[in-house]
Design a protein around this motif. Structure first.
Motif, PDB file in Angstrom:
ATOM      1  N   LEU A 187       0.823  -1.210   0.000  1.00 22.78           N
ATOM      2  CA  LEU A 187       0.000   0.000   0.000  1.00 22.78           C
ATOM      3  C   LEU A 187       0.860   1.264   0.000  1.00 22.78           C
ATOM      4  CD1 LEU A 187      -2.832  -1.000   2.515  1.00 22.78           C
ATOM      5  CD2 LEU A 187      -2.999  -0.816   0.036  1.00 22.78           C
ATOM      6  N   THR A 188       1.968   1.228   0.739  1.00 17.58           N
ATOM      7  CA  THR A 188       2.833   2.421   0.785  1.00 17.58           C
ATOM      8  C   THR A 188       3.439   2.708  -0.587  1.00 17.58           C
ATOM      9  OG1 THR A 188       4.658   1.015   1.547  1.00 17.58           O
ATOM     10  CG2 THR A 188       3.411   2.217   3.223  1.00 17.58           C
ATOM     11  N   GLU A 189       3.803   1.635  -1.297  1.00 14.39           N
ATOM     12  CA  GLU A 189       4.342   1.819  -2.648  1.00 14.39           C
ATOM     13  C   GLU A 189       3.284   2.395  -3.582  1.00 14.39           C
ATOM     14  OE1 GLU A 189       4.828  -0.906  -0.851  1.00 14.39           O
ATOM     15  OE2 GLU A 189       6.836  -1.746  -1.163  1.00 14.39           O
ATOM     16  N   LEU A 190       2.059   1.900  -3.456  1.00 10.91           N
ATOM     17  CA  LEU A 190       0.972   2.390  -4.310  1.00 10.91           C
ATOM     18  C   LEU A 190       0.674   3.868  -4.035  1.00 10.91           C
ATOM     19  CD1 LEU A 190      -1.416  -0.700  -4.146  1.00 10.91           C
ATOM     20  CD2 LEU A 190      -0.189   0.107  -6.171  1.00 10.91           C
ATOM     21  N   VAL A 191       0.695   4.225  -2.766  1.00 12.50           N
ATOM     22  CA  VAL A 191       0.471   5.635  -2.408  1.00 12.50           C
ATOM     23  C   VAL A 191       1.580   6.504  -2.992  1.00 12.50           C
ATOM     24  CG1 VAL A 191       0.414   7.283  -0.493  1.00 12.50           C
ATOM     25  CG2 VAL A 191      -0.840   5.129  -0.321  1.00 12.50           C
ATOM     26  N   GLN A 192       2.815   6.002  -2.922  1.00 14.60           N
ATOM     27  CA  GLN A 192       3.943   6.766  -3.472  1.00 14.60           C
ATOM     28  C   GLN A 192       3.832   6.893  -4.984  1.00 14.60           C
ATOM     29  OE1 GLN A 192       6.518   8.265  -1.417  1.00 14.60           O
ATOM     30  NE2 GLN A 192       6.542   9.375  -3.360  1.00 14.60           N
ATOM     31  N   ILE A 193       3.343   5.852  -5.643  1.00 11.71           N
ATOM     32  CA  ILE A 193       3.141   5.911  -7.096  1.00 11.71           C
ATOM     33  C   ILE A 193       2.111   6.987  -7.441  1.00 11.71           C
ATOM     34  CG2 ILE A 193       2.176   4.652  -9.075  1.00 11.71           C
ATOM     35  CD1 ILE A 193       3.528   2.120  -7.910  1.00 11.71           C
ATOM     36  N   ILE A 194       1.069   7.086  -6.639  1.00 16.38           N
ATOM     37  CA  ILE A 194       0.050   8.124  -6.861  1.00 16.38           C
ATOM     38  C   ILE A 194       0.680   9.514  -6.744  1.00 16.38           C
ATOM     39  CG2 ILE A 194      -2.033   9.184  -5.883  1.00 16.38           C
ATOM     40  CD1 ILE A 194      -2.942   6.328  -5.127  1.00 16.38           C
ATOM     41  N   ILE A 195       1.490   9.689  -5.714  1.00 19.39           N
ATOM     42  CA  ILE A 195       2.173  10.979  -5.521  1.00 19.39           C
ATOM     43  C   ILE A 195       3.129  11.254  -6.685  1.00 19.39           C
ATOM     44  CG2 ILE A 195       3.823  12.231  -4.058  1.00 19.39           C
ATOM     45  CD1 ILE A 195       2.622  10.612  -1.666  1.00 19.39           C
ATOM     46  N   ASN A 196       3.888  10.235  -7.062  1.00 19.04           N
ATOM     47  CA  ASN A 196       4.869  10.395  -8.148  1.00 19.04           C
ATOM     48  C   ASN A 196       4.210  10.771  -9.469  1.00 19.04           C
ATOM     49  OD1 ASN A 196       6.823   9.666  -6.315  1.00 19.04           O
ATOM     50  ND2 ASN A 196       7.301   7.704  -7.243  1.00 19.04           N
ATOM     51  N   THR A 197       3.152  10.054  -9.809  1.00 19.83           N
ATOM     52  CA  THR A 197       2.490  10.316 -11.091  1.00 19.83           C
ATOM     53  C   THR A 197       1.807  11.682 -11.099  1.00 19.83           C
ATOM     54  OG1 THR A 197       0.603   8.998 -10.295  1.00 19.83           O
ATOM     55  CG2 THR A 197       2.159   7.916 -11.775  1.00 19.83           C
ATOM     56  N   THR A 198       1.391  12.145  -9.930  1.00 15.41           N
ATOM     57  CA  THR A 198       0.814  13.494  -9.841  1.00 15.41           C
ATOM     58  C   THR A 198       1.863  14.541 -10.216  1.00 15.41           C
ATOM     59  OG1 THR A 198      -0.716  12.807  -8.094  1.00 15.41           O
ATOM     60  CG2 THR A 198      -0.304  15.169  -8.318  1.00 15.41           C
ATOM     61  N   HIS A 199       3.065  14.376  -9.698  1.00 11.60           N
ATOM     62  CA  HIS A 199       4.137  15.330 -10.001  1.00 11.60           C
ATOM     63  C   HIS A 199       4.607  15.207 -11.453  1.00 11.60           C
ATOM     64  CE1 HIS A 199       4.730  17.117  -6.051  1.00 11.60           C
ATOM     65  NE2 HIS A 199       4.551  15.918  -5.523  1.00 11.60           N
ATOM     66  N   LEU A 200       4.647  13.991 -11.972  1.00 11.26           N
ATOM     67  CA  LEU A 200       5.035  13.811 -13.375  1.00 11.26           C
ATOM     68  C   LEU A 200       3.988  14.414 -14.308  1.00 11.26           C
ATOM     69  CD1 LEU A 200       6.523  10.201 -13.299  1.00 11.26           C
ATOM     70  CD2 LEU A 200       7.745  12.284 -13.943  1.00 11.26           C
ATOM     71  N   HIS A 238      -5.046   6.298 -11.420  1.00 16.22           N
ATOM     72  CA  HIS A 238      -6.337   5.636 -11.211  1.00 16.22           C
ATOM     73  C   HIS A 238      -6.156   4.142 -10.979  1.00 16.22           C
ATOM     74  CE1 HIS A 238      -8.415   9.125 -13.557  1.00 16.22           C
ATOM     75  NE2 HIS A 238      -8.239   9.412 -12.285  1.00 16.22           N
ATOM     76  N   ALA A 239      -5.217   3.545 -11.711  1.00 10.30           N
ATOM     77  CA  ALA A 239      -4.944   2.112 -11.532  1.00 10.30           C
ATOM     78  C   ALA A 239      -4.404   1.842 -10.129  1.00 10.30           C
ATOM     79  CB  ALA A 239      -3.948   1.630 -12.584  1.00 10.30           C
ATOM     80  N   ALA A 240      -3.537   2.729  -9.652  1.00 11.03           N
ATOM     81  CA  ALA A 240      -2.982   2.575  -8.299  1.00 11.03           C
ATOM     82  C   ALA A 240      -4.075   2.736  -7.245  1.00 11.03           C
ATOM     83  CB  ALA A 240      -1.869   3.596  -8.074  1.00 11.03           C
ATOM     84  N   GLU A 241      -4.969   3.683  -7.469  1.00 14.38           N
ATOM     85  CA  GLU A 241      -6.076   3.897  -6.527  1.00 14.38           C
ATOM     86  C   GLU A 241      -6.995   2.679  -6.476  1.00 14.38           C
ATOM     87  OE1 GLU A 241      -7.744   7.441  -8.120  1.00 14.38           O
ATOM     88  OE2 GLU A 241      -6.325   8.782  -7.108  1.00 14.38           O
ATOM     89  N   GLU A 242      -7.260   2.094  -7.636  1.00 15.39           N
ATOM     90  CA  GLU A 242      -8.095   0.885  -7.685  1.00 15.39           C
ATOM     91  C   GLU A 242      -7.413  -0.280  -6.972  1.00 15.39           C
ATOM     92  OE1 GLU A 242      -9.148  -0.040 -11.696  1.00 15.39           O
ATOM     93  OE2 GLU A 242     -10.195   1.859 -12.018  1.00 15.39           O
ATOM     94  N   GLU A 243      -6.102  -0.359  -7.140  1.00 12.83           N
ATOM     95  CA  GLU A 243      -5.346  -1.438  -6.499  1.00 12.83           C
ATOM     96  C   GLU A 243      -5.375  -1.276  -4.975  1.00 12.83           C
ATOM     97  OE1 GLU A 243      -3.538  -5.024  -7.449  1.00 12.83           O
ATOM     98  OE2 GLU A 243      -4.408  -3.528  -8.793  1.00 12.83           O
ATOM     99  N   ILE A 244      -5.278  -0.040  -4.517  1.00  8.32           N
ATOM    100  CA  ILE A 244      -5.371   0.229  -3.072  1.00  8.32           C
ATOM    101  C   ILE A 244      -6.749  -0.182  -2.554  1.00  8.32           C
ATOM    102  CG2 ILE A 244      -5.533   2.089  -1.360  1.00  8.32           C
ATOM    103  CD1 ILE A 244      -3.312   3.537  -2.884  1.00  8.32           C
ATOM    104  N   TYR A 245      -7.769   0.190  -3.296  1.00  8.46           N
ATOM    105  CA  TYR A 245      -9.147  -0.151  -2.916  1.00  8.46           C
ATOM    106  C   TYR A 245      -9.319  -1.671  -2.826  1.00  8.46           C
ATOM    107  CZ  TYR A 245     -14.259  -0.429  -3.255  1.00  8.46           C
ATOM    108  OH  TYR A 245     -15.584  -0.709  -3.031  1.00  8.46           O
ATOM    109  N   THR A 246      -8.781  -2.377  -3.816  1.00  9.09           N
ATOM    110  CA  THR A 246      -8.874  -3.845  -3.832  1.00  9.09           C
ATOM    111  C   THR A 246      -8.127  -4.453  -2.651  1.00  9.09           C
ATOM    112  OG1 THR A 246      -9.000  -3.834  -6.252  1.00  9.09           O
ATOM    113  CG2 THR A 246      -8.412  -5.916  -5.203  1.00  9.09           C
ATOM    114  N   ASN A 247      -6.918  -3.946  -2.403  1.00  9.61           N
ATOM    115  CA  ASN A 247      -6.106  -4.470  -1.298  1.00  9.61           C
ATOM    116  C   ASN A 247      -6.763  -4.230   0.060  1.00  9.61           C
ATOM    117  OD1 ASN A 247      -4.233  -5.259  -3.153  1.00  9.61           O
ATOM    118  ND2 ASN A 247      -2.670  -3.763  -2.607  1.00  9.61           N
ATOM    119  N   LEU A 248      -7.331  -3.045   0.218  1.00 10.20           N
ATOM    120  CA  LEU A 248      -8.005  -2.734   1.488  1.00 10.20           C
ATOM    121  C   LEU A 248      -9.215  -3.637   1.702  1.00 10.20           C
ATOM    122  CD1 LEU A 248      -7.858   1.177   1.598  1.00 10.20           C
ATOM    123  CD2 LEU A 248      -6.645  -0.424   3.085  1.00 10.20           C
TER     124      LEU A 248
END
Length: 266
Positions: A187-200, A238-248
């Motif tokens: 989950l921490t990696e997925l959250v970081q990916i969301i942050i990273n892609t926002t900046h990119l 969006h894919a990372a957010e869906e993955e977080i939702y699924t994992n939770l």
């Protein structure tokens, strides 16, 4: 003279046929670039003697498509290595030297972060400046092929933008999606990916400016191709957010299963 021209026509057709065949087997972009440079030298020399060489330059435009594909394959490996080696943690900044190095690689401005004393952290992980730098390197590599082809600035700009769009929407997008869909991604990696892609995503306008500065073709020109980088990073987010939702949901299901367990059973 007529005989020489006839001989040249025959030689030209055989030369272009041979070059088309053999260049198609070349998977190294540097070799394709070397081949292009030799063909340009050959064509310019023969043109200087009055021979028509349009076929050679037309063939070079075909080879350019192949060159672009070899670049995309090469950069797919580059992106995979960057994403695989990333620790998916905010970049620590112990001193001003490191801070200046990162902002020199990636266009990031944050007044609040600047005010903070050292040590501090960037919100994104290392793959952000690395990916951004590699996108620029790809653009430079595309530009190399267009040199000496007697193309207009608009044609060069269009070629670079189309290739860069393929890099973003196909190559980089696939690499990001593969990381997100990994079984062991946390989950921490997925959250970081969301942050990273926002900046990119925010950096895409700087890539537009980067290409404009190279080609001198303004982005609001009628025939200018737009970069689709924002779509790539939005889709990844969006894919990372869906993955977080699924994992939770999986975690919650596991917790509820434990709650239903009969702990007092003999």
């Amino acid at each position: 003279r007529a005989y020489i021209e006839q001989l040249w026509d025959m030689a030209l057709s055989k030369t272009t046929a041979a070059l088309r065949t053999h260049s198609s087997y070349c998977s190294d972009p540097s070799l394709v670039l070397d081949l292009k440079n030799l063909i340009v030298l050959f064509a310019d020399t023969l043109q200087g003697y009055g021979f028509p060489v349009n076929q050679l330059f037309e063939m070079l435009l075909e080879i350019q498509d192949q060159y672009s594909e070899t670049l995309l394959k090469k950069w797919a490996g580059v992106f995979r290595n960057i994403l695989d080696s990333d620790n998916y943690s905010p970049i620590p900044v112990p001193d001003e030297e490191v801070y200046k190095k990162i902002v020199g690689q990636f266009p990031f401005q944050d007044a609040e972060l600047e005010k903070q004393p050292f040590p501090k952290k960037f919100p994104f992980s290392e793959f952000v400046p690395k990916v951004y730098s590699q996108i620029k390197e790809f653009i430079y590599a595309c530009l190399k092929f267009s040199e000496d082809l007697h193309l207009s600035s608009t044609e060069v700009d269009d070629m670079i933008r189309k290739s860069t769009n393929l890099l973003l929407t196909r190559t980089l997008s696939n690499c990001l999606q593969n990381v997100i869909k990994r079984k062991n991604v946390g989950l921490t990696e997925l959250v970081q990916i969301i942050i990273n892609t926002t900046h990119l995503e925010k950096s895409c306008r700087f890539l537009e400016e980067f290409i404009t500065n190279i080609t001198n073709v303004l982005p609001d020109t009628v025939h200018t191709t737009k970069l689709y980088g924002t779509t790539t990073f939005k889709d990844a987010r969006h894919a990372a957010e869906e993955e977080i939702y699924t994992n939770l949901n999986q975690k919650i299901d596991q917790f509820l299963q434990l709650a239903d367990y009969d702990w007092l059973a003999p």
